[in-house]
Design a protein around this motif. Structure first.
Motif, short mmCIF file in Angstrom:
data_model
loop_
_atom_site.label_atom_id
_atom_site.label_comp_id
_atom_site.label_asym_id
_atom_site.label_seq_id
_atom_site.Cartn_x
_atom_site.Cartn_y
_atom_site.Cartn_z
N ALA A 1 23.78 -4.06 22.47
CA ALA A 1 22.64 -3.15 22.49
C ALA A 1 23.01 -1.83 21.81
O ALA A 1 24.14 -1.38 21.85
CB ALA A 1 22.22 -2.89 23.93
N TYR A 2 22.02 -1.22 21.19
CA TYR A 2 22.26 0.05 20.50
C TYR A 2 20.96 0.84 20.49
O TYR A 2 19.88 0.31 20.65
CB TYR A 2 22.72 -0.21 19.06
CG TYR A 2 21.69 -0.92 18.22
CD1 TYR A 2 20.79 -0.21 17.43
CD2 TYR A 2 21.58 -2.31 18.24
CE1 TYR A 2 19.83 -0.87 16.68
CE2 TYR A 2 20.62 -2.97 17.50
CZ TYR A 2 19.75 -2.24 16.71
OH TYR A 2 18.79 -2.89 15.99
N ASP A 3 21.07 2.15 20.31
CA ASP A 3 19.84 2.90 20.06
C ASP A 3 20.07 4.08 19.13
O ASP A 3 19.62 4.09 18.02
CB ASP A 3 19.15 3.29 21.36
CG ASP A 3 19.97 4.20 22.25
OD1 ASP A 3 21.17 4.39 21.96
OD2 ASP A 3 19.44 4.72 23.22
N VAL A 4 20.85 5.07 19.54
CA VAL A 4 21.00 6.26 18.72
C VAL A 4 22.09 6.07 17.67
O VAL A 4 23.22 5.74 18.02
CB VAL A 4 21.36 7.48 19.62
CG1 VAL A 4 21.50 8.73 18.76
CG2 VAL A 4 20.28 7.68 20.67
N PRO A 5 21.77 6.26 16.38
CA PRO A 5 22.79 6.10 15.34
C PRO A 5 23.92 7.11 15.51
O PRO A 5 23.73 8.17 16.09
CB PRO A 5 22.02 6.36 14.04
CG PRO A 5 20.58 6.14 14.40
CD PRO A 5 20.47 6.58 15.83
N PRO A 6 25.10 6.81 15.00
CA PRO A 6 26.23 7.74 15.10
C PRO A 6 26.00 8.98 14.24
O PRO A 6 25.09 9.02 13.42
CB PRO A 6 27.41 6.92 14.59
CG PRO A 6 26.79 5.92 13.68
CD PRO A 6 25.46 5.58 14.30
N ARG A 7 26.83 9.99 14.43
CA ARG A 7 26.73 11.22 13.65
C ARG A 7 26.94 10.93 12.17
O ARG A 7 27.67 10.01 11.80
CB ARG A 7 27.75 12.25 14.13
CG ARG A 7 27.53 12.71 15.56
CD ARG A 7 28.49 13.84 15.88
NE ARG A 7 29.88 13.43 15.76
CZ ARG A 7 30.56 12.84 16.74
NH1 ARG A 7 29.97 12.57 17.88
NH2 ARG A 7 31.83 12.52 16.56
#
Length: 222
Positions: free
Chosen positions: A174-180
């Motif tokens: 699961a994922y949601d917010v992209p990395p910096r």
């Protein structure tokens, strides 16, 4: 915990000609996996396969005959499958309830077709179907109801085949917010976290950025 090597594992990647599928194939090839690159766009699959020393196959994930051919080709060339990475994306038009119901059914049925064709291989190797879902599986996006429905369908399938099954033939990433921006791209981050989890036999992993539950992948694979 002892890390499990992914070298010489046999992996089938659906949507391998797409943006994320290609990144996943490259990450697997870097770790020594034997790849079958499936995509409904055979030209795109061949392009990815050429860069990863994989086998390109035409694969529409809703077509049972194509799944049978993909599993058989992988078995003949490399041996039984260790992993199936579901990176293909479904596209549908319309935002009405009927369209969402149709998309949900399509997502689930394509996973069921894959499960039937690859179950014996994964049973013998202890391998898994790897499902990718975004935050829409938990918090539907009103602006993109079809996308949310597709993500929720994949999560529901995982719950049925992993959380309620002793065989444990499904892994959920699961994922949601992209990395910096200063770090890897979002796709690279998801791929790295996926392989980090699989090398440790984790069946659920959450890429940094958004879920207050157990199982976060807090660092990328090295």
């Amino acid at each position: 915990m002892t890390k499990r090597s992914l070298a010489n594992k046999v992996a089938l990647v659906t949507g391998g000609g797409g943006q994320f599928g290609r990144v996943m194939c490259q990450a697997l090839a870097k770790r020594g996996c034997k790849l079958i690159v499936g995509d409904c766009d055979l030209t795109a699959a061949r392009d990815t396969a050429a860069k990863t020393e994989g086998l390109a196959l035409g694969l529409d994930v809703t077509d049972a005959a194509m799944w049978t051919n993909a599993a058989s080709s992988a078995r003949d060339l490399f041996g039984p499958l260790d992993y199936v990475f579901h990176c293909a994306q479904h596209r549908a038009e319309g935002t009405d309830a009927e369209s969402m119901a149709r998309l949900w059914a399509t997502q689930v049925s394509s996973l069921e077709i894959a499960y039937r064709n690859c179950r014996s291989d994964l049973g013998s190797t202890g391998g898994v179907h790897v499902i990718f879902v975004s935050g829409a599986a938990w918090q539907p996006d009103p602006a993109r109801p079809l996308w949310s429905a597709a993500e929720a369908a994949k999560r529901q399938w995982h719950k049925a085949h992993q959380l309620g099954s002793r065989s444990g033939q499904s892994a959920l990433i699961a994922y949601d917010v992209p990395p910096r921006a200063s770090r890897k791209t979002a796709d690279d981050e998801i791929a790295a976290a996926t392989l980090w989890a699989l090398s440790r036999d984790e069946k659920q992993a959450f890429v940094p950025g958004g879920f207050g539950v157990a199982g976060f992948c807090r660092k990328s694979a090295q």
